[in-house]
Design a protein around this motif. Structure first.
Motif, mmCIF file in Angstrom:
data_model
loop_
_atom_site.group_PDB
_atom_site.id
_atom_site.type_symbol
_atom_site.label_atom_id
_atom_site.label_comp_id
_atom_site.label_asym_id
_atom_site.label_seq_id
_atom_site.Cartn_x
_atom_site.Cartn_y
_atom_site.Cartn_z
ATOM 1 N N UNK A 4 -47.236 -47.623 -41.470
ATOM 2 C CA UNK A 4 -46.460 -47.022 -40.450
ATOM 3 C C UNK A 4 -46.986 -47.679 -39.014
ATOM 4 N N UNK A 5 -46.235 -47.752 -38.100
ATOM 5 C CA UNK A 5 -46.933 -47.822 -36.913
ATOM 6 C C UNK A 5 -46.307 -46.875 -35.748
ATOM 7 N N UNK A 6 -46.794 -46.797 -34.586
ATOM 8 C CA UNK A 6 -46.155 -45.997 -33.423
ATOM 9 C C UNK A 6 -45.778 -47.134 -32.309
ATOM 10 N N UNK A 7 -44.746 -46.727 -31.678
ATOM 11 C CA UNK A 7 -44.293 -47.353 -30.373
ATOM 12 C C UNK A 7 -44.171 -46.321 -29.365
ATOM 13 N N UNK A 8 -44.941 -46.630 -28.264
ATOM 14 C CA UNK A 8 -44.739 -45.872 -27.068
ATOM 15 C C UNK A 8 -44.469 -46.449 -25.814
ATOM 16 N N UNK A 9 -43.715 -45.744 -25.070
ATOM 17 C CA UNK A 9 -43.191 -46.527 -23.727
ATOM 18 C C UNK A 9 -43.468 -45.508 -22.765
ATOM 19 N N UNK A 10 -44.440 -45.852 -21.815
ATOM 20 C CA UNK A 10 -44.937 -44.848 -20.975
ATOM 21 C C UNK A 10 -43.943 -45.090 -19.624
ATOM 22 N N UNK A 11 -43.108 -44.063 -19.147
ATOM 23 C CA UNK A 11 -42.706 -44.090 -17.898
ATOM 24 C C UNK A 11 -43.098 -42.981 -16.663
ATOM 25 N N UNK A 12 -42.622 -43.029 -15.922
ATOM 26 C CA UNK A 12 -42.986 -42.072 -14.605
ATOM 27 C C UNK A 12 -42.692 -40.846 -14.678
ATOM 28 N N UNK A 13 -41.542 -40.504 -15.693
ATOM 29 C CA UNK A 13 -41.192 -38.947 -15.645
ATOM 30 C C UNK A 13 -41.272 -38.522 -17.346
ATOM 31 N N UNK A 14 -41.172 -39.442 -18.372
ATOM 32 C CA UNK A 14 -41.216 -39.147 -19.448
ATOM 33 C C UNK A 14 -41.983 -40.264 -20.538
ATOM 34 N N UNK A 15 -42.714 -39.874 -21.509
ATOM 35 C CA UNK A 15 -43.255 -40.867 -22.485
ATOM 36 C C UNK A 15 -42.239 -40.906 -23.694
ATOM 37 N N UNK A 16 -41.497 -42.228 -24.067
ATOM 38 C CA UNK A 16 -40.800 -42.242 -25.209
ATOM 39 C C UNK A 16 -41.703 -42.649 -26.234
ATOM 40 N N UNK A 17 -41.544 -41.857 -27.664
ATOM 41 C CA UNK A 17 -42.187 -42.444 -28.733
ATOM 42 C C UNK A 17 -41.565 -42.623 -29.872
#
Length: 312
Positions: A4-17
């Motif tokens: 497995x691996x995780x992808x994380x997208x950090x934004x100013x309001x939410x973090x998408x995972x």
């Protein structure tokens, strides 16, 4: 044994995972709040807590996780260090080192969010099958990612692919958000298109579907779809700036495909001819047949590209 691996997208309001297999299958996606107070000190611990929570929920062991990829809204160098960030509270931060310490032995790779979105579109989206591509994200600003031979151009300071800050008008008197004048972002972003429309309507008193009281990129392209001549002229001006800028970039990177994403791309296929025509008029002969496509992954591009950082 499945990895497995995780992808994380950090934004100013939410973090998408997202939780992925290393073959590219997306098993789960979710969001957490981005807590930017106190210099964003809680952002990385919150991400790690969410990852460990998902691993516990699904019975995934640490040794089954290849790594965690993270896209952040800032230039990132190859050591995973940022000097400043736009909207998450971080100044200088050694993101890779800090999150790997919190993860306790799981590898992490860090990238700029626009570059990571481009990787996502190359891997699982509109650029699938192409190892040389340019992605432009037309949102509040203009972001971008330039990929050659399957690798994102990062640069010495992590600022490779900052397409929005190509100078396209040396006569501009107003400043871009970056402090310079004449940046592509001033004409091709959602706010830039609204700005072009506002300036046009200041000196126009004829018939148009556009109203100076409610101008946006969406209203411009909605009016284009209705055949409004003023909207078409504004779209043509936007397209000249973007198309010519991409022609200049193409002569350096020679992409097989140019992917157009971001909120403005929701206008749909009507958008592409306004960019393609000036591109082909300006492009070097070897780049004339470069393909233009709309992004397909939407908000998932960031998590997909972040996961790709781990398994490329």
């Amino acid at each position: 044994m499945k990895k497995y691996c995780f992808g994380v997208d950090v934004g100013g309001t939410t973090v998408k995972m997202g939780l992925f297999s290393t073959e590219g299958e997306l098993f789960d996606k979710w969001e957490i709040k981005t807590r930017t107070e106190n210099g964003g000190e809680a952002v990385l611990p919150d991400i790690v807590d969410a990852i460990f929570g998902k691993m516990e929920e699904r019975g995934i062991r640490k040794e089954d996780v290849e790594g965690v990829g993270v896209g952040v809204p800032a230039p990132v160098n190859e050591q995973g260090i940022i000097k400043d960030s736009a909207n998450i509270g971080w100044g200088y931060k050694e993101v890779k080192r800090e999150i790997e310490e919190l993860l306790g032995g799981i590898r992490a790779e860090i990238g700029n969010d626009a570059n990571v979105a481009a990787l996502g579109e190359m891997w699982l989206g509109a650029g699938k099958g192409c190892s040389d591509m340019i992605m432009v994200t037309l949102g509040t600003g203009v972001g971008g990612g330039v990929i050659t031979h399957g690798k994102v151009i990062v640069g010495a300071n992590g600022a490779g692919g900052e397409i929005g800050h190509l100078c396209v008008n040396s006569e501009e008197t107003e400043r871009c958000g970056c402090g310079k004048k004449g940046c592509l972002e001033q004409y091709a972003s959602a706010t830039g298109i609204a700005r072009l429309a506002g300036k046009y309507l200041e000196h126009y008193d004829g018939q148009t579907l556009l109203s100076s009281k409610s101008i946006s990129a969406k209203t411009v392209f909605d009016a284009v779809k209705e055949g409004d001549k003023v909207a078409v002229e504004i779209a043509e001006k936007f397209g000249r700036y973007l198309g010519c800028a991409l022609a200049n970039l193409a002569v350096i990177t020679d992409p097989a495909v140019i992917v157009i994403g971001g909120g403005v791309s929701k206008a749909g296929p009507v958008l592409l001819p306004f960019i393609e025509k000036p591109f082909r008029e300006s492009a070097f002969f070897a780049n004339q047949d470069t393909k233009f496509v709309l992004a397909t992954l939407g908000n998932d591009a960031g998590i997909c590209g972040a996961a790709r950082l781990i398994i490329e």
